[in-house]
Design a protein around this motif. Sequence first.
Motif, PDB file in Angstrom:
ATOM      1  N   LEU A 158       0.826  -1.196   0.000  1.00 33.04           N
ATOM      2  CA  LEU A 158       0.000   0.000   0.000  1.00 33.04           C
ATOM      3  C   LEU A 158       0.867   1.257   0.000  1.00 33.04           C
ATOM      4  N   GLU A 159       1.929   1.265   0.787  1.00 33.86           N
ATOM      5  CA  GLU A 159       2.808   2.435   0.824  1.00 33.86           C
ATOM      6  C   GLU A 159       3.401   2.721  -0.550  1.00 33.86           C
ATOM      7  N   ARG A 160       3.802   1.672  -1.282  1.00 38.43           N
ATOM      8  CA  ARG A 160       4.366   1.864  -2.623  1.00 38.43           C
ATOM      9  C   ARG A 160       3.315   2.402  -3.584  1.00 38.43           C
ATOM     10  N   LEU A 161       2.114   1.808  -3.529  1.00 38.45           N
ATOM     11  CA  LEU A 161       1.025   2.283  -4.390  1.00 38.45           C
ATOM     12  C   LEU A 161       0.709   3.750  -4.112  1.00 38.45           C
ATOM     13  N   PHE A 162       0.611   4.073  -2.839  1.00 36.04           N
ATOM     14  CA  PHE A 162       0.198   5.420  -2.427  1.00 36.04           C
ATOM     15  C   PHE A 162       1.214   6.468  -2.885  1.00 36.04           C
ATOM     16  N   LYS A 163       2.482   6.190  -2.665  1.00 35.21           N
ATOM     17  CA  LYS A 163       3.527   7.149  -3.051  1.00 35.21           C
ATOM     18  C   LYS A 163       3.570   7.321  -4.569  1.00 35.21           C
ATOM     19  N   ALA A 164       3.409   6.232  -5.318  1.00 30.88           N
ATOM     20  CA  ALA A 164       3.439   6.313  -6.775  1.00 30.88           C
ATOM     21  C   ALA A 164       2.261   7.118  -7.313  1.00 30.88           C
ATOM     22  N   GLU A 165       1.098   6.997  -6.668  1.00 30.76           N
ATOM     23  CA  GLU A 165      -0.111   7.661  -7.172  1.00 30.76           C
ATOM     24  C   GLU A 165      -0.212   9.112  -6.732  1.00 30.76           C
ATOM     25  N   THR A 166       0.227   9.433  -5.512  1.00 31.34           N
ATOM     26  CA  THR A 166       0.016  10.770  -4.952  1.00 31.34           C
ATOM     27  C   THR A 166       1.269  11.622  -4.866  1.00 31.34           C
ATOM     28  N   GLY A 167       2.449  10.986  -4.892  1.00 29.69           N
ATOM     29  CA  GLY A 167       3.691  11.731  -4.693  1.00 29.69           C
ATOM     30  C   GLY A 167       4.008  11.973  -3.232  1.00 29.69           C
ATOM     31  N   GLU A 168       3.179  11.462  -2.329  1.00 36.24           N
ATOM     32  CA  GLU A 168       3.389  11.609  -0.890  1.00 36.24           C
ATOM     33  C   GLU A 168       3.374  10.239  -0.227  1.00 36.24           C
ATOM     34  N   SER A 169       4.079  10.107   0.877  1.00 32.03           N
ATOM     35  CA  SER A 169       3.928   8.907   1.690  1.00 32.03           C
ATOM     36  C   SER A 169       2.615   8.996   2.451  1.00 32.03           C
ATOM     37  N   ILE A 170       2.126   7.854   2.914  1.00 33.84           N
ATOM     38  CA  ILE A 170       0.885   7.862   3.695  1.00 33.84           C
ATOM     39  C   ILE A 170       1.061   8.692   4.960  1.00 33.84           C
ATOM     40  N   TYR A 171       2.199   8.537   5.621  1.00 35.71           N
ATOM     41  CA  TYR A 171       2.457   9.292   6.852  1.00 35.71           C
ATOM     42  C   TYR A 171       2.440  10.794   6.579  1.00 35.71           C
ATOM     43  N   SER A 172       3.105  11.222   5.504  1.00 36.59           N
ATOM     44  CA  SER A 172       3.153  12.650   5.179  1.00 36.59           C
ATOM     45  C   SER A 172       1.768  13.187   4.847  1.00 36.59           C
ATOM     46  N   TYR A 173       0.984  12.390   4.138  1.00 37.18           N
ATOM     47  CA  TYR A 173      -0.372  12.821   3.793  1.00 37.18           C
ATOM     48  C   TYR A 173      -1.225  12.979   5.044  1.00 37.18           C
ATOM     49  N   ILE A 174      -1.151  12.017   5.951  1.00 32.24           N
ATOM     50  CA  ILE A 174      -1.930  12.106   7.188  1.00 32.24           C
ATOM     51  C   ILE A 174      -1.531  13.343   7.984  1.00 32.24           C
ATOM     52  N   LYS A 175      -0.246  13.567   8.121  1.00 34.72           N
ATOM     53  CA  LYS A 175       0.256  14.714   8.872  1.00 34.72           C
ATOM     54  C   LYS A 175      -0.221  16.022   8.253  1.00 34.72           C
ATOM     55  N   ARG A 176      -0.125  16.125   6.936  1.00 34.43           N
ATOM     56  CA  ARG A 176      -0.562  17.349   6.248  1.00 34.43           C
ATOM     57  C   ARG A 176      -2.074  17.528   6.357  1.00 34.43           C
ATOM     58  N   LEU A 177      -2.816  16.446   6.147  1.00 32.43           N
ATOM     59  CA  LEU A 177      -4.275  16.539   6.206  1.00 32.43           C
ATOM     60  C   LEU A 177      -4.748  17.000   7.577  1.00 32.43           C
ATOM     61  N   LYS A 178      -4.163  16.444   8.631  1.00 33.71           N
ATOM     62  CA  LYS A 178      -4.587  16.814   9.981  1.00 33.71           C
ATOM     63  C   LYS A 178      -4.387  18.312  10.245  1.00 33.71           C
ATOM     64  N   VAL A 179      -3.237  18.852   9.868  1.00 29.12           N
ATOM     65  CA  VAL A 179      -2.979  20.256  10.168  1.00 29.12           C
ATOM     66  C   VAL A 179      -3.820  21.161   9.265  1.00 29.12           C
ATOM     67  N   GLU A 180      -4.035  20.771   8.009  1.00 34.49           N
ATOM     68  CA  GLU A 180      -4.839  21.607   7.117  1.00 34.49           C
ATOM     69  C   GLU A 180      -6.322  21.531   7.461  1.00 34.49           C
ATOM     70  N   GLN A 181      -6.800  20.338   7.807  1.00 31.31           N
ATOM     71  CA  GLN A 181      -8.202  20.204   8.203  1.00 31.31           C
ATOM     72  C   GLN A 181      -8.467  20.956   9.501  1.00 31.31           C
ATOM     73  N   SER A 182      -7.524  20.889  10.436  1.00 36.07           N
ATOM     74  CA  SER A 182      -7.703  21.619  11.691  1.00 36.07           C
ATOM     75  C   SER A 182      -7.659  23.125  11.463  1.00 36.07           C
ATOM     76  N   ALA A 183      -6.838  23.580  10.520  1.00 36.46           N
ATOM     77  CA  ALA A 183      -6.775  25.010  10.201  1.00 36.46           C
ATOM     78  C   ALA A 183      -8.110  25.490   9.641  1.00 36.46           C
ATOM     79  N   PHE A 184      -8.701  24.688   8.777  1.00 38.16           N
ATOM     80  CA  PHE A 184     -10.018  25.053   8.246  1.00 38.16           C
ATOM     81  C   PHE A 184     -11.033  25.181   9.376  1.00 38.16           C
ATOM     82  N   ARG A 185     -10.984  24.266  10.309  1.00 37.83           N
ATOM     83  CA  ARG A 185     -11.943  24.325  11.401  1.00 37.83           C
ATOM     84  C   ARG A 185     -11.665  25.485  12.348  1.00 37.83           C
ATOM     85  N   LEU A 186     -10.403  25.862  12.527  1.00 35.28           N
ATOM     86  CA  LEU A 186     -10.106  27.078  13.288  1.00 35.28           C
ATOM     87  C   LEU A 186     -10.752  28.289  12.639  1.00 35.28           C
TER      88      LEU A 186
END
Length: 300
Positions: free
Chosen positions: A42-70
């Motif tokens: 899954l990690e290989r598929l995800f990085k190839a399709e999105t250009g991000e690792s799953i960990y990096s995507y989760i980290k970015r999503l959490k901070v951006e989603q929380s910013a929207f809610r702020l």
Amino acid sequence: MKRHIMQNQVVNHAINYIISHATEELKVDDIAQVCGYSKYYLERLFKAETGESIYSYIKRLKVEQSAFRLKVEKESSVTQMGEEYGYSASNYATLFKNHFGRTPVDFRRQIQEDLRRNDFFHEPEKDLLDFEECSRNITVEEKKEYFVLYERRKGDYHNLSENWGDFIDRYREFITPDTLFLDVTYDDPSIVTVENCLYDVCMTVDREDPRLQLQKTAAVGITSRVQSETLPNTMVIPGGKFAVYRYKGYPQLIYKAYQSVFSNWLSETGNRIDNRISYDIYRRIDEDCYMEIDICIPIR
């Protein structure tokens, strides 16, 4: 510029799961189990399709989603928001500043100015619609779920009109008199950089359509990767309680309508956005680009 279509069903399933569980503790092992694949595959598929690792995507999503809610939940404190996404006050402040270059407090203070400077805001000399103007166009409704065929892209929302033409040409055979056309924009471009904005173009389809039966098999990982990348993606857009803004006008002012609801209507009514999908239903589009759309925002 055309954007890469994110066709891999397994990756899209993982993204959908991550988005809908962003406030929870998300582990790659658990996401892989949900998708029915090993963590490493899954990690290989995800990085190839999105250009991000799953960990990096989760980290970015959490901070951006929380910013929207702020931005939209003005009564929530910075500490509360950080805790909701699993961070201590100090860790959240550090993560936030590393990502946005400012503290959560400064972000909240400056966001109204930032959204007016955004390329999508075509009338910077005019104010957002106030609460009364928004309320005249909004109804709170119970919406049914929609089963849709979709294409997903990362990139500039300005490309939506071009993407729609390509999408309709590609899937014209699925269109019936009852077909609805929808788009899903997952990110607020006043917060998320253009290259990271995620969006889907969608049409409603019959989930029992025999042309989609292999799609169902692929979704649980039985078919090969090659097959799953060439079949159309489908998903369910959940129903429930929505604030529906009936927009009538031209594409240039849709962003202003969205930001008016986020900044002025939500906080005044006490409604909060939940983690279901926001989407637009296209009701009318004229040759001169005049349009009527239902902007559907999930609330609780």
